[in-house]
Write an enzyme that holds these catalytic residues in place. Structure first.
Site, short mmCIF file in Angstrom:
data_model
loop_
_atom_site.label_atom_id
_atom_site.label_comp_id
_atom_site.label_asym_id
_atom_site.label_seq_id
_atom_site.Cartn_x
_atom_site.Cartn_y
_atom_site.Cartn_z
N SER A 196 0.87 -1.17 0.00
CA SER A 196 0.00 0.00 0.00
C SER A 196 0.91 1.22 0.00
CB SER A 196 -0.90 0.00 1.24
OG SER A 196 -1.77 -1.09 1.22
N LYS B 46 -6.62 1.38 -3.71
CA LYS B 46 -6.37 0.84 -2.37
C LYS B 46 -6.67 1.88 -1.30
CE LYS B 46 -5.14 -1.75 1.04
NZ LYS B 46 -3.87 -2.46 1.18
N LYS C 78 -0.67 5.16 8.14
CA LYS C 78 0.07 5.49 6.92
C LYS C 78 -0.85 5.59 5.72
CE LYS C 78 1.69 2.13 4.73
NZ LYS C 78 1.30 1.18 3.66
#
Length: 307
Positions: A108, A182, A250
């Site tokens: 990711s 994503k 994150k």
């Protein structure tokens, strides 16, 4: 356009490389070994590679050496900075990748970095695909991941035999689109996870059996994949990580970054739910829980309710 190699991908002909053998990466690499592919890996801590080596994987000393010996190299690392180091910097994959080679980043990561890597790969006569995944450790182990493919459509199609060992790939657009998909997935997921957490806390406070609550609602409108994957773990307080809570921070931070970098008014989005979720997951990290599974978000809701 021509595919990277005129010969279709097959276990007997395609040399596969892998970087990143944490919870997700190790399970995904194991799936490729089980499918019959020869696998070469690079690990910063070679001792972590022993299990995969026992299953037939080979170990090399650097990303560039890995790339030189493989046709397709997957990465599944922690952060965009790790992707950059392993792909673009000294002794990285692009330094050793042969013309026609393909990098598949399942981390990711940031859409802008995916576009940078794609451009650098094409300048070398190679290809790069951003293909982050969703489904957690269970999906990785069972080969049922949702894979978001960004890059050249023909290359993603050419890679389909490898993706089929891992789950189901959906082509979502040019370089960077896989990562954008994503991020959108994570925005959707955290909303569901917080909803499951709050539903469980409320049910317990109302005197309900929380296991019975999950069974009662799972097939109704309140049910979700988040409940299927994480509801039982939340009830049992099983916070073993499929993905670290700090990684969710994150991912949500990249959502804010992508929104702010939009050049056109149409690209700018107001995401109050994502902003709240980032605060709650940041609270997990502040509580010292950054290394537990993201389903531990229920602990933040419980703390807010005095538990």
């Amino acid at each position: 356009m021509e595919t990277p190699y005129p010969i279709p991908i097959s276990p007997s002909k395609t040399r596969v490389g892998w970087i990143g053998i944490g919870v997700m990466g190790a399970a995904m690499a194991t799936r490729l070994l089980a499918a019959g592919y020869s696998l070469t890996i690079y690990a910063r801590s070679p001792s972590k590679a022993l299990d995969l080596q026992s299953k037939g994987a080979s170990l090399v000393n650097s990303p560039s050496e890995l790339a030189h010996t493989c046709d397709v190299v997957f990465t599944m690392v922690g952060n965009p900075s790790d992707v950059r180091q392993n792909v673009l910097e000294k002794n990285g994959l692009l330094q050793g990748l042969n013309p026609g080679g393909v990098i598949v980043d399942t981390t990711s990561s940031h859409p802008a970095l995916a576009r940078e890597i794609s451009a650098a790969a094409r300048a070398k006569g190679c290809w790069a695909v951003d293909a982050p995944v969703s489904g957690g450790d269970i999906g990785a182990r069972d080969g049922k991941l949702s894979i978001f493919g960004g890059g050249d459509a023909e290359v993603v199609k050419w890679l389909s035999p490898l993706f089929e060992a891992l789950g189901k790939v959906t082509y979502v657009g040019e370089a960077g689109c896989g990562q954008s998909c994503k991020i959108a997935n994570q925005i959707t997921l955290v909303g569901n996870m917080i909803g499951v957490s709050e539903g469980l806390v409320f049910a317990e406070r109302a005197g309900l059996d929380v296991k019975q609550f999950v069974e009662a609602v799972r097939d109704g409108a309140g049910g979700s994949m988040a409940m299927e994957l994480f509801g039982g773990r939340m009830v049992k307080r099983d916070f073993r990580p499929g993905g670290y809570a700090e990684y969710m921070v994150k991912d949500l931070a990249m959502c804010v970054d992508v929104v702010e970098e939009g050049e056109d008014v149409e690209r700018i989005a107001v995401l109050p739910g994502a902003a709240l979720a980032m605060q709650l997951f940041s609270a997990m990290v502040a509580n010292g829980d950054g290394k537990i599974g993201s389903q531990g978000i229920i602990s933040v809701i419980q703390r807010l309710n005095g538990k």
